[in-house]
Motif scaffolding. Structure first.
Motif, PDB file in Angstrom:
ATOM      1  N   HIS A 345     -60.181 -24.558  29.569  1.00 57.14           N
ATOM      2  CA  HIS A 345     -61.824 -26.354  29.091  1.00 57.14           C
ATOM      3  C   HIS A 345     -62.420 -25.780  30.124  1.00 57.14           C
ATOM      4  CE1 HIS A 345     -59.329 -27.770  26.108  1.00 57.14           C
ATOM      5  NE2 HIS A 345     -57.992 -27.393  26.982  1.00 57.14           N
ATOM      6  N   GLY A 346     -62.780 -24.292  30.922  1.00 58.94           N
ATOM      7  CA  GLY A 346     -63.517 -24.360  31.742  1.00 58.94           C
ATOM      8  C   GLY A 346     -63.014 -24.261  33.611  1.00 58.94           C
ATOM      9  N   GLY A 347     -61.867 -24.918  33.508  1.00 63.03           N
ATOM     10  CA  GLY A 347     -61.296 -25.445  34.298  1.00 63.03           C
ATOM     11  C   GLY A 347     -60.954 -24.223  35.788  1.00 63.03           C
ATOM     12  N   HIS A 348     -60.411 -25.004  36.691  1.00 65.26           N
ATOM     13  CA  HIS A 348     -59.349 -23.524  38.005  1.00 65.26           C
ATOM     14  C   HIS A 348     -58.119 -24.175  36.688  1.00 65.26           C
ATOM     15  CE1 HIS A 348     -60.491 -22.142  40.984  1.00 65.26           C
ATOM     16  NE2 HIS A 348     -58.892 -22.381  41.724  1.00 65.26           N
ATOM     17  N   THR A 349     -57.930 -23.882  36.299  1.00 63.65           N
ATOM     18  CA  THR A 349     -56.551 -23.685  35.557  1.00 63.65           C
ATOM     19  C   THR A 349     -55.386 -22.092  35.192  1.00 63.65           C
ATOM     20  OG1 THR A 349     -57.111 -24.306  33.742  1.00 63.65           O
ATOM     21  CG2 THR A 349     -56.994 -26.558  34.869  1.00 63.65           C
ATOM     22  N   PRO A 350     -54.449 -21.807  34.854  1.00 61.65           N
ATOM     23  CA  PRO A 350     -53.570 -20.808  34.720  1.00 61.65           C
ATOM     24  C   PRO A 350     -54.670 -20.535  33.064  1.00 61.65           C
ATOM     25  CG  PRO A 350     -52.457 -21.897  35.506  1.00 61.65           C
ATOM     26  CD  PRO A 350     -53.803 -23.199  35.393  1.00 61.65           C
ATOM     27  N   GLY A 351     -54.453 -21.644  32.625  1.00 56.67           N
ATOM     28  CA  GLY A 351     -55.541 -21.304  30.842  1.00 56.67           C
ATOM     29  C   GLY A 351     -56.674 -20.396  30.805  1.00 56.67           C
ATOM     30  N   CYS A 352     -57.653 -20.297  31.647  1.00 54.59           N
ATOM     31  CA  CYS A 352     -58.115 -19.625  31.195  1.00 54.59           C
ATOM     32  C   CYS A 352     -57.886 -18.801  31.647  1.00 54.59           C
ATOM     33  CB  CYS A 352     -59.294 -20.618  32.987  1.00 54.59           C
ATOM     34  SG  CYS A 352     -59.872 -21.862  31.770  1.00 54.59           S
ATOM     35  N   TRP A 353     -56.916 -18.133  33.040  1.00 53.64           N
ATOM     36  CA  TRP A 353     -57.055 -17.234  33.989  1.00 53.64           C
ATOM     37  C   TRP A 353     -56.454 -16.117  32.467  1.00 53.64           C
ATOM     38  CZ3 TRP A 353     -55.083 -20.949  38.500  1.00 53.64           C
ATOM     39  CH2 TRP A 353     -56.017 -21.315  39.031  1.00 53.64           C
ATOM     40  N   ALA A 354     -55.400 -16.939  32.064  1.00 54.16           N
ATOM     41  CA  ALA A 354     -54.548 -15.865  30.827  1.00 54.16           C
ATOM     42  C   ALA A 354     -55.753 -14.973  30.302  1.00 54.16           C
ATOM     43  CB  ALA A 354     -53.308 -16.711  30.207  1.00 54.16           C
ATOM     44  N   GLN A 355     -56.516 -16.154  30.240  1.00 53.34           N
ATOM     45  CA  GLN A 355     -57.582 -15.148  28.581  1.00 53.34           C
ATOM     46  C   GLN A 355     -58.414 -14.174  29.866  1.00 53.34           C
ATOM     47  OE1 GLN A 355     -57.325 -15.221  25.945  1.00 53.34           O
ATOM     48  NE2 GLN A 355     -59.419 -14.003  25.683  1.00 53.34           N
ATOM     49  N   ASP A 356     -58.264 -14.302  30.716  1.00 48.47           N
ATOM     50  CA  ASP A 356     -59.050 -13.528  31.805  1.00 48.47           C
ATOM     51  C   ASP A 356     -58.619 -11.896  31.762  1.00 48.47           C
ATOM     52  OD1 ASP A 356     -61.179 -15.449  31.907  1.00 48.47           O
ATOM     53  OD2 ASP A 356     -60.343 -15.680  34.285  1.00 48.47           O
TER      54      ASP A 356
END
Length: 371
Positions: A345-356
């Motif tokens: 959701h655009g935050g400083h979170t593992p969910g975004c890093w996993a997709q990175d």
């Protein structure tokens, strides 16, 4: 600047720092399991001590995803290193593999299985090494080695010990074209710092939600670093039912311990400027570069209360510098995370890093294959 104004500046910086303590969210509580792999060997391969590293106890984990614990005179205490091997490693004793050194964020520890992100465990043709970077080690040899934290030579530990230890014990391709360094948050700074300090070692560099600018233009980031060093957040810790406080980064040390004075007065902060990744971007002239960031807000155009908002600012600064230098790079700003994986959701979170990493790892493996 008068002494009174200097005191006010320091007080303001400390107050700001208290609001921005974490440069990495805790890793996701459970990383998804990779697809079924071929039958593995009974356990991790044996590794021999050397290069100043002494193993403590036995490795834990599987043949392709395991953790060792080491001691070194360079950094006080015991330190975990997670190693991820491709599924065919044991079955192909004739084969050598490229290596990604993946640097975690603040408050993390490679012993946490969630740091073995699905894209890393699913990699088919490379080894991933996740070394301990400390709760707030900042991937550098600290200026002050006489603090209550003890020896803090993180860069020497990683580049002078872990790297040759890995090359000596595993079947790696030990050249820069087949070696990458990447990281998230604090580790994003570390990746750029290592690639810039030792360009002969790394042919590819990745920074995700990184502290990509440490100059006085990004005092919010400096404030967060100072908050970690001085442990100002521990006053916010309440009853913890026996668990460690997430805002306690270890023994309290001076704001000057890592990079010297952070205060931009009479050039007192020159060491911060000297290690600023954006200012040193020209050192990446012959390195593959990837930068990932969000904007910190799942609903709109950014949220200054989320550290990703400020990480985006540093990402934009290094992008502008790379453009000015005419250097090629991959830049992904997924904004509020819409369409960027199922848990970002655009935050400083593992969910975004996993997709990175889901986006980056296949590209890295392709670059390794083409080298």
């Amino acid at each position: 600047m008068t002494p009174a104004r200097l005191r006010r500046a320091r007080a303001a910086l400390a107050a700001l720092a208290a609001c921005l303590l974490l440069l990495a969210a805790p890793a996701s509580p459970a990383a998804a399991s990779p697809a079924a792999a071929p039958v593995e060997a009974p356990g991790p391969p044996p590794l021999a001590d050397g290069f100043g590293l002494t193993q403590v106890g036995a490795a834990t984990g599987s043949a392709t995803n395991f953790v060792i614990t080491v001691t070194t005179a360079q950094v006080a205490g015991e330190h975990t290193i997670r190693i991820l091997l491709p599924a065919d490693y044991a079955a192909r004793p004739d084969k050598r593999y490229p290596v990604l050194y993946f640097l975690h964020g603040a408050s993390d520890n490679p012993a946490d299985p969630a740091l073995a992100y699905p894209a890393l465990t699913a990699a088919r043709s490379m080894i991933t090494v996740i070394p301990d970077g400390g709760l707030r080690g900042w991937y550098t040899d600290w200026l002050d080695q006489g603090t209550a934290a003890g020896a803090q030579n993180w860069e020497t530990f990683h580049l002078g010990q872990v790297l040759p230890f890995v090359d000596a014990n595993l079947r790696t391709l030990p050249d820069r074209a087949h070696r990458a360094v990447g990281g998230l948050s604090m580790g994003g700074f570390g990746a750029l710092h290592y690639a810039q300090d030792r360009p002969e070692l790394f042919g590819q560099v990745l920074t995700m939600s990184g502290a990509d600018d440490l100059s006085a233009d990004e005092m919010i980031i400096r404030g967060a670093v100072v908050a970690m060093l001085t442990n100002v957040g521990t006053v916010l810790c309440g009853p913890s039912d026996g668990r460690p406080c997430a805002l306690d980064y270890g023994p309290t040390v001076s704001s000057d311990a890592v990079f010297g004075s952070p205060y931009p007065v009479f050039n007192a902060d020159w060491r911060w400027n000297a290690v600023d990744p954006t200012a040193r971007a020209a050192l990446l002239a012959h390195t593959g570069i990837a930068v990932y960031t969000g904007n910190g807000d799942g609903n709109g155009d950014g949220n200054a209360g989320d550290l990703e908002f400020w990480a985006e600012g540093t990402a934009k600064r290094i992008k502008d510098r790379l453009d000015a230098l005419g250097l090629p790079y991959r830049y992904v700003d997924y904004g509020n995370g819409a369409g960027w994986g199922s848990d970002c959701h655009g935050g400083h979170t593992p969910g975004c890093w996993a997709q990175d990493l889901a986006d980056y790892v296949p590209r890295l493996e392709a670059a390794f294959a083409a080298a």
